[in-house]
Each structure stands twice: as structure tokens, then as C-alpha cells.
Design an enzyme around this catalytic site. Structure first.
Site, short mmCIF file in Angstrom:
data_model
loop_
_atom_site.label_atom_id
_atom_site.label_comp_id
_atom_site.label_asym_id
_atom_site.label_seq_id
_atom_site.Cartn_x
_atom_site.Cartn_y
_atom_site.Cartn_z
N ASN A 10 0.88 -1.18 0.00
CA ASN A 10 0.00 0.00 0.00
C ASN A 10 0.91 1.23 0.00
O ASN A 10 1.52 1.54 1.01
CB ASN A 10 -0.89 -0.05 1.25
CG ASN A 10 -1.67 1.23 1.45
OD1 ASN A 10 -1.74 2.08 0.58
ND2 ASN A 10 -2.28 1.35 2.63
N TRP A 11 1.00 1.88 -1.15
CA TRP A 11 1.95 3.00 -1.29
C TRP A 11 1.43 4.26 -0.61
O TRP A 11 2.16 5.24 -0.49
CB TRP A 11 2.25 3.26 -2.76
CG TRP A 11 2.95 2.12 -3.46
CD1 TRP A 11 3.40 0.96 -2.87
CD2 TRP A 11 3.28 2.01 -4.85
NE1 TRP A 11 3.99 0.15 -3.81
CE2 TRP A 11 3.93 0.78 -5.04
CE3 TRP A 11 3.09 2.84 -5.95
CZ2 TRP A 11 4.39 0.35 -6.29
CZ3 TRP A 11 3.53 2.42 -7.20
CH2 TRP A 11 4.19 1.20 -7.36
N LYS A 12 0.18 4.27 -0.20
CA LYS A 12 -0.43 5.44 0.45
C LYS A 12 -0.18 6.70 -0.39
O LYS A 12 -0.14 6.61 -1.62
CB LYS A 12 0.08 5.57 1.89
CG LYS A 12 -0.12 4.27 2.68
CD LYS A 12 0.12 4.42 4.15
CE LYS A 12 -0.11 3.08 4.83
NZ LYS A 12 0.04 3.15 6.29
N HIS A 98 -9.35 0.93 5.15
CA HIS A 98 -8.04 1.08 5.78
C HIS A 98 -8.16 1.98 7.00
O HIS A 98 -8.97 2.92 7.01
CB HIS A 98 -7.04 1.67 4.77
CG HIS A 98 -5.65 1.67 5.31
ND1 HIS A 98 -5.20 2.67 6.12
CD2 HIS A 98 -4.65 0.77 5.19
CE1 HIS A 98 -3.95 2.39 6.48
NE2 HIS A 98 -3.59 1.24 5.93
N GLU A 100 -6.57 4.38 8.05
CA GLU A 100 -6.45 5.82 7.81
C GLU A 100 -7.74 6.38 7.23
O GLU A 100 -8.11 7.53 7.50
CB GLU A 100 -5.24 6.09 6.90
CG GLU A 100 -3.94 5.90 7.69
CD GLU A 100 -2.78 5.32 6.92
OE1 GLU A 100 -2.75 5.43 5.68
OE2 GLU A 100 -1.88 4.74 7.57
N GLU A 170 -5.20 -5.19 10.65
CA GLU A 170 -4.18 -4.17 10.86
C GLU A 170 -4.44 -3.43 12.17
O GLU A 170 -5.23 -2.47 12.20
CB GLU A 170 -4.20 -3.17 9.71
CG GLU A 170 -3.94 -3.80 8.36
CD GLU A 170 -3.42 -2.77 7.37
OE1 GLU A 170 -2.32 -2.97 6.87
OE2 GLU A 170 -4.09 -1.77 7.14
N GLY A 176 2.66 2.02 10.85
CA GLY A 176 3.61 3.13 10.71
C GLY A 176 4.35 3.49 11.98
O GLY A 176 4.98 4.54 12.06
N SER A 216 3.65 -2.36 10.34
CA SER A 216 5.11 -2.44 10.55
C SER A 216 5.70 -3.79 10.11
O SER A 216 6.60 -4.32 10.77
CB SER A 216 5.46 -2.12 12.00
OG SER A 216 5.07 -0.78 12.32
N GLY A 237 2.90 -1.16 4.30
CA GLY A 237 2.94 0.27 3.98
C GLY A 237 4.37 0.71 3.71
O GLY A 237 4.91 0.51 2.61
N GLY A 238 5.02 1.29 4.71
CA GLY A 238 6.35 1.89 4.55
C GLY A 238 7.35 1.00 3.84
O GLY A 238 8.07 1.46 2.94
P1 PGA Z 1 3.04 0.14 7.69
O1 PGA Z 1 1.53 0.36 7.14
O2 PGA Z 1 3.56 -1.12 7.05
O3 PGA Z 1 3.78 1.37 7.25
O4 PGA Z 1 2.93 0.00 9.17
C1 PGA Z 1 0.68 -0.74 6.98
C2 PGA Z 1 -0.63 -0.30 6.35
O5 PGA Z 1 -1.15 0.76 6.73
O6 PGA Z 1 -1.18 -0.99 5.48
#
Ligand code: PGA
Length: 253
Positions: A10-12, A98, A100, A170, A176, A216, A237-238
Site C-alpha cells: 500500500n503506497w499510500k 483502511h 487511515e 491491521e 507506521g 510495521s 505500507g512503509g
Molecule cells: P506500515 O503500514 O507497514 O507502514 O505500518 C501498513 C498499512 O497501513 O497498510
């Protein structure tokens, strides 16, 4: 039951056009058909780069999806993107709910359910994300919260439709933050979610649904997380923004 691992990035709201295309092309070049025969891989770029990333990855076996969609079909919804538009440009998948979206943009379970319905009706597959916040975990409400999100998110879906749904667990406190859930915490939540699925549908069908862990995930913790019960992949994510770290996750062993 053996479920094919599903690793997704997920590149956000990250990368620019050049960076997105470079990352996509590097993944295409690095992931051979034999790797993709053993595990499903998908990326979720920002909307504006989706079309180009779809084209860059055409025929590669790597899936491309959107991070969000509108719950309405079409019309006067300024700033929104419909499921049909995603299908039109060749996206095959979409994230719904998600954390967010839920916590920064106030998306609730009913809206998530309408989005899941809309995505599936248009022919997309869907990753429905669920997860508890820290205070909910600390007050022992994890199972309750994620069970409610799962039940509400899947409301009204047929068994056939469930076949195109992946669940992503999640925990919000792990996203994050560099603080991943332990394999024990992830395994317990995943087993609970599979039990909820068995109650909503049946035990046999519940065994076929993949449940990704997200929060993470890194190359050095993916293998132990994947070894936990009922963990069938990861939503990253990251660590999905750099080709080496994402490949390190995809190639876990
Ligand atoms: P993260 O994000 O790997 O940066 O913790 C995961 C996500 O939100 O899908």
C-alpha cells in the site's frame, strides 16, 4: 488448508510519477513467474499513477489496485472515483476500510460495506481492512471490535462474493509505528476472525479466505508473522516503497 500467500504494498500518498513507475518496473523485472506461482503480489499506488502502473505491470502477474473507491455508482460526487472507473483502467482490486480512511476520514462500517458491495458488483476483488486501536486492545476489546468490523463490512455478501474478498487485520497501533504485533497477537486475532467468518458462512468457506496481517511488516519480521496461525499474507505500507525491502517481504521463507 493451504492458502496461497498474498503480499501487497500500500503506497499510500507517497512517491512521484517517476518513482512509482520505477518501483513498478523493478518489481516486474525481479518477480519471476515461478515466484508468482507460489505467492500473489499486488500494489496499491495513488490514484493519479494507477493507470500508468497498471500499464507498466500488464502481463507481469502482479496485481494493481486502488487504495479507495466511492460507494456511489456515478454522478455528482466531486473528487470521488468509482468502481467502474477502476475496472475501466484495468485495476483489479481495491482496499476498503483502511484504518487511515476510518480514523482520519471518518469512514464507518456501513460506508465500508457499501464500498465492498460496489467494488464486488463491478468485478473488483476487495481487501477489507479491520483493526483495533490501542485503547481497545488495552481494554480487551480487540476481538469485539474486529469481529464487529468484519461482520458489518461483509453484510449481505454471498458466499460467491466472499471468494473475492481478502481480509487485512491491521492493529491501528502497529501501523507506521515500527511496533508490529507479535506473531502470538496476530495469530490470535486472525484465528478469531476466521471463527467469525465460519459463523457468518461456514467453516469450510472460512478456511478458504485469506487474512493478511498489516502493521510495521518488514523483511526481518515477515517470516515469523507468516508462521503464526491463520496468517496468510501481509499488507505492507512503509516497507513497500523500496524495491529491496518489498522484495525481501515477498520472498520470505
Ligand atoms: P506500515 O503500514 O507497514 O507502514 O505500518 C501498513 C498499512 O497501513 O497498510
Amino acid at each position: 488448508m493451504k492458502r496461497k500467500p498474498f503480499l501487497a504494498g500500500n503506497w499510500k500518498m507517497n512517491l512521484d510519477r517517476k518513482g512509482a513507475l520505477e518501483l513498478a518496473r523493478s518489481l516486474r523485472d525481479a518477480l519471476s513467474a515461478s515466484v508468482l506461482a507460489e505467492r500473489d503480489v499486488a500494489v496499491f499506488p495513488p490514484f493519479v499513477y494507477l493507470d500508468e502502473v497498471v500499464r507498466a505491470l500488464a502481463g507481469s502477474g502482479i496485481g494493481v489496485g486502488a487504495q479507495n473507491l466511492c460507494d456511489e455508482k456515478h454522478g455528482a460526487f466531486t473528487g470521488e472515483v468509482s468502481a467502474e472507473m477502476l475496472v475501466d483502467i484495468g485495476a483489479t482490486c481495491v482496499l476498503v476500510g483502511h484504518s487511515e480512511r476510518r480514523h482520519l476520514y471518518g469512514e464507518g462500517d456501513e460506508l465500508c460495506n457499501r464500498k465492498v458491495q460496489r467494488a464486488l458488483a463491478a468485478g473488483l476483488s476487495t481487501v477489507l481492512c479491520v483493526g483495533e486501536q490501542l485503547d481497545e486492545r488495552d481494554s480487551n476489546r480487540t476481538d469485539l471490535v474486529i469481529g464487529r468490523q468484519l461482520t458489518a463490512g461483509l453484510k449481505g455478501l454471498s458466499a460467491e462474493q466472499l471468494g473475492r474478498v481478502t481480509i487485512a487485520y491491521e492493529p491501528v497501533w502497529a501501523i507506521g509505528t515500527g511496533r508490529n504485533a507479535t506473531p502470538e497477537q496476530a495469530g490470535a486475532a486472525h484465528t478469531h476472525l476466521r471463527g467469525v467468518l465460519a459463523g457468518l458462512y461456514d467453516a469450510r468457506l472460512a478456511q478458504t479466505v485469506r487474512i493478511q496481517y498489516g502493521g510495521s511488516v518488514k523483511p526481518d519480521n515477515i517470516a515469523t508473522l507468516m508462521a503464526a496461525p491463520d496468517v496468510d499474507g501481509a499488507l505492507v505500507g512503509g516497507a513497500s516503497l523500496k524495491v529491496d525491502s518489498f522484495l525481501g517481504i515477498v520472498r520470505f521463507h
